[in-house]
Write an enzyme that holds these catalytic residues in place. Structure first.
Site, PDB file in Angstrom:
ATOM      1  N   GLU A 166       0.728  -1.120  -0.070  1.00  0.00           N
ATOM      2  CA  GLU A 166      -0.041   0.446  -0.178  1.00  0.00           C
ATOM      3  C   GLU A 166       0.652   1.500   0.117  1.00  0.00           C
ATOM      4  O   GLU A 166       0.305   1.961   0.946  1.00  0.00           O
ATOM      5  CB  GLU A 166      -0.948   0.548   0.898  1.00  0.00           C
ATOM      6  CG  GLU A 166      -2.288  -1.083   0.886  1.00  0.00           C
ATOM      7  CD  GLU A 166      -3.260  -1.081   2.029  1.00  0.00           C
ATOM      8  OE1 GLU A 166      -2.718   0.164   3.063  1.00  0.00           O
ATOM      9  OE2 GLU A 166      -4.132  -1.799   1.965  1.00  0.00           O
ATOM     10  N   GLU A 179      -5.568  -8.215   0.238  1.00  0.00           N
ATOM     11  CA  GLU A 179      -6.168  -8.693   1.210  1.00  0.00           C
ATOM     12  C   GLU A 179      -7.646  -7.713   1.427  1.00  0.00           C
ATOM     13  O   GLU A 179      -7.458  -7.147  -0.167  1.00  0.00           O
ATOM     14  CB  GLU A 179      -5.827  -7.132   2.224  1.00  0.00           C
ATOM     15  CG  GLU A 179      -4.102  -7.551   2.818  1.00  0.00           C
ATOM     16  CD  GLU A 179      -4.107  -6.008   3.698  1.00  0.00           C
ATOM     17  OE1 GLU A 179      -4.605  -5.393   4.251  1.00  0.00           O
ATOM     18  OE2 GLU A 179      -2.717  -5.972   3.849  1.00  0.00           O
TER      19      GLU A 179
HETATM   20  C1  GBH Z   1      -4.747  -2.552   4.990  1.00  0.00           C
HETATM   21  O1  GBH Z   1      -4.728  -1.269   5.140  1.00  0.00           O
HETATM   22  C2  GBH Z   1      -3.038  -2.374   5.853  1.00  0.00           C
HETATM   23  O2  GBH Z   1      -2.049  -3.522   4.983  1.00  0.00           O
HETATM   24  C3  GBH Z   1      -2.802  -3.073   6.744  1.00  0.00           C
HETATM   25  O3  GBH Z   1      -2.197  -4.113   7.519  1.00  0.00           O
HETATM   26  C4  GBH Z   1      -3.949  -3.162   7.810  1.00  0.00           C
HETATM   27  O4  GBH Z   1      -3.944  -3.584   8.996  1.00  0.00           O
HETATM   28  C5  GBH Z   1      -5.472  -3.589   7.263  1.00  0.00           C
HETATM   29  O5  GBH Z   1      -5.457  -2.858   6.005  1.00  0.00           O
HETATM   30  C6  GBH Z   1      -6.413  -3.558   7.955  1.00  0.00           C
HETATM   31  O6  GBH Z   1      -7.015  -1.682   8.216  1.00  0.00           O
HETATM   32  O7  GBH Z   1      -7.605   7.829   8.002  1.00  0.00           O
HETATM   33  O8  GBH Z   1      -9.530   7.388   6.606  1.00  0.00           O
HETATM   34  O9  GBH Z   1      -7.753   6.111   6.159  1.00  0.00           O
HETATM   35  C7  GBH Z   1      -5.858  -0.217   4.818  1.00  0.00           C
HETATM   36  C8  GBH Z   1      -5.751   1.289   4.662  1.00  0.00           C
HETATM   37  C9  GBH Z   1      -4.687   2.992   6.145  1.00  0.00           C
HETATM   38  C10 GBH Z   1      -7.527   2.095   5.975  1.00  0.00           C
HETATM   39  C11 GBH Z   1      -4.817   3.435   6.903  1.00  0.00           C
HETATM   40  C12 GBH Z   1      -7.687   2.879   6.903  1.00  0.00           C
HETATM   41  C13 GBH Z   1      -7.241   4.953   8.694  1.00  0.00           C
HETATM   42  C14 GBH Z   1      -8.626   5.668   8.355  1.00  0.00           C
HETATM   43  N1  GBH Z   1      -6.138   1.954   6.034  1.00  0.00           N
HETATM   44  N2  GBH Z   1      -7.010   4.446   7.262  1.00  0.00           N
HETATM   45  S1  GBH Z   1      -8.193   7.646   7.492  1.00  0.00           S
END
Ligand code: GBH
Length: 439
Positions: free
Chosen positions: A164, A345
């Site tokens: 990512e 994922e």
């Molecule tokens: C993935 O991220 C990751 O690869 C993994 O490590 C993680 O545990 C999993 O998904 C579940 O989250 O401020 O709206 O962006 C997914 C992308 C990035 C989505 C961080 C949520 C935080 C809220 N994520 N984001 S926001």
């Protein structure tokens, strides 16, 4: 509904990442990572949680391998902690770190589970951060060196480069909610270019040194839509699609950044000046597999603001929309060159109820997985070459800034005892793997 049967060779897997499950952050010569640093600062992670112990996977490798086998998993996606292998991100290799991943890969092979290794799932060596991290072009070279070490050390066919890149750019550098906690758009897009360069450099190294193996990026894709038709949101939707999807897919597949997105970036970042001759040829090194991570779509109102049209999960960024996975997969087929796709994922945080019998019921997760797998099946029927699906996640784990409250595992972890209990979703998944069809 007609029976939804998957191909016999479909890889049914589960995914994790190093910092989220391993713990043992100060053992056996592991160096410090930017997530150790970030999580140590009060206010950065909910409840002050850190990855110091996590699911203690580093000490429970054998038990976790047996757990995978008991669920009948055909594939396991894990990540390598760069600072375990090169404590300072360059030079000397830490043998104990390599040995851990060798034992993991051997254990998978003994149990007939296909390994898929991710080189970078966000735990950059702190020493490299101090030299500028992803804003420093040299980090891409250090990454290629580290990748070469891992390619030689592990008998693994399938590799993923960067997990990512968009999340690193947005959460790590634009919004500052992930390590390294920078809030600066100018710097964010410089980091983006070097992340993609690192991806391309490592891919070339693999192709030169190990023909026959496969490599690609793991991209989180977010289909973008107008929340309502005829509201004039179309331009905003296309712009958002640039930032969410095309900014990553286009350079890798076509060797060019999307012009509209690059022009937008040029107004806020010196990034375009950092693109040197030949960089896009490196970034567009042909990939052998595309890792697709899908959680949620983006619906936009007429002003281009994100709105929710469907129910959200326990974490409210995750609007539940299985059709978005179908749309993402078919869009890849129609807009980009064909490569094998693996869903690396997909998953959801869901509240667990521990029953009187000790069982852990997570019906919301079962519905989520069933509906998303039905979307994958529809995409297969449409001719999209999806080879496998890795549920996020095998185990409850450290959910970055959300700490341990948000549980994504199909297996429950009681952090006080480190006891693992397969939830109803794990038992459902085990049955699905053995039948090969959605009931
Ligand atoms: C993935 O991220 C990751 O690869 C993994 O490590 C993680 O545990 C999993 O998904 C579940 O989250 O401020 O709206 O962006 C997914 C992308 C990035 C989505 C961080 C949520 C935080 C809220 N994520 N984001 S926001």
């Amino acid at each position: 509904m007609p029976e939804q049967r998957f191909p016999d060779e479909f890889v049914w897997g589960a995914a994790t990442s190093a910092y989220q499950i391993e713990g043992a952050t100060e053992e056996d010569g592991r160096g410090r990572s930017i997530w150790d640093t970030f999580a140590a600062v009060p206010g950065n992670v909910k409840n002050g949680d850190t990855g110091a112990v996590a699911a203690d996977h580093y000490h429970r490798l054998g038990e976790d391998l047996d757990l995978m086998a008991s669920l009948g998993l055909r594939g396991y996606r894990f990540s390598i902690a760069w600072p375990r292998v090169q404590p300072d991100g360059a030079g000397a290799v830490n043998q104990a770190g390599l040995d851990f991943y060798r034992r993991l890969v051997d254990g998978l092979r003994e149990r007939g589970v296909h390994p898929m290794a991710t080189l970078f799932h966000w735990d950059l060596p702190q020493a490299l951060q101090e030299a500028g991290g992803w804003e420093n072009r040299d980090t891409a070279e250090r990454f290629a060196d580290y990748a070469a070490i891992m390619f030689d050390a592990l008998e693994v066919r399938d590799w993923l480069t960067i997990n990512e890149p968009k999340t690193v750019v947005d959460c790590g550098y634009r919004w500052g909610i992930h390590a390294p906690g920078v809030q600066d758009e100018g710097r964010a897009f410089v980091a983006l270019h070097h992340l993609l360069l690192a991806h391309g450099r490592a891919s070339r190294v693999l192709h030169e040194a190990h023909p026959g193996r496969r490599i690609g990026p793991a991209l989180n894709l977010h289909p973008t839509y107008a929340a309502e038709p005829f509201t004039g949101a179309d331009a905003a939707v296309w712009h958002q699609d640039g930032l969410e999807n095309r900014l990553y897919l286009d350079p890798i597949f076509t060797g060019a950044y999307p012009e509209d997105t690059l022009a937008w970036i040029a107004e806020r970042s010196p990034m375009p000046d950092r693109i040197l001759d030949g960089d896009l040829a490196v970034i567009s090194e042909p990939i052998d597999v595309l890792g697709v991570q899908y959680y949620t779509p983006h619906f936009l109102d007429a002003e281009g603001n994100r709105v929710h049209k469907h129910p959200t999960a326990q974490l409210d960024w995750l609007e539940i929309y299985p059709r978005g996975l179908y749309d993402t997969l078919t869009r890849l087929k129609y807009d980009y060159p064909a490569v094998p796709i693996v869903i690396t994922e997909n998953g959801v945080p869901a509240p667990d109820e521990v029953g009187p019998d000790g069982g852990v019921a997570d019906g919301e997760r079962v519905s989520f997985l069933r509906d998303h797998l039905a979307a994958v099946h529809d995409a297969l029927a449409e001719g999209v070459p999806v080879e496998g699906y890795y549920v996020w996640s095998l185990l409850d784990n450290f959910e970055w800034a959300e700490g341990y409250d948000a549980r994504f595992g199909i297996v429950h972890v009681d952090y006080a005892t480190q006891r693992r209990t397969p939830k109803s979703s794990a038992l459902w998944y085990r049955d699905l793997i053995s039948s090969g069809r959605l009931a």
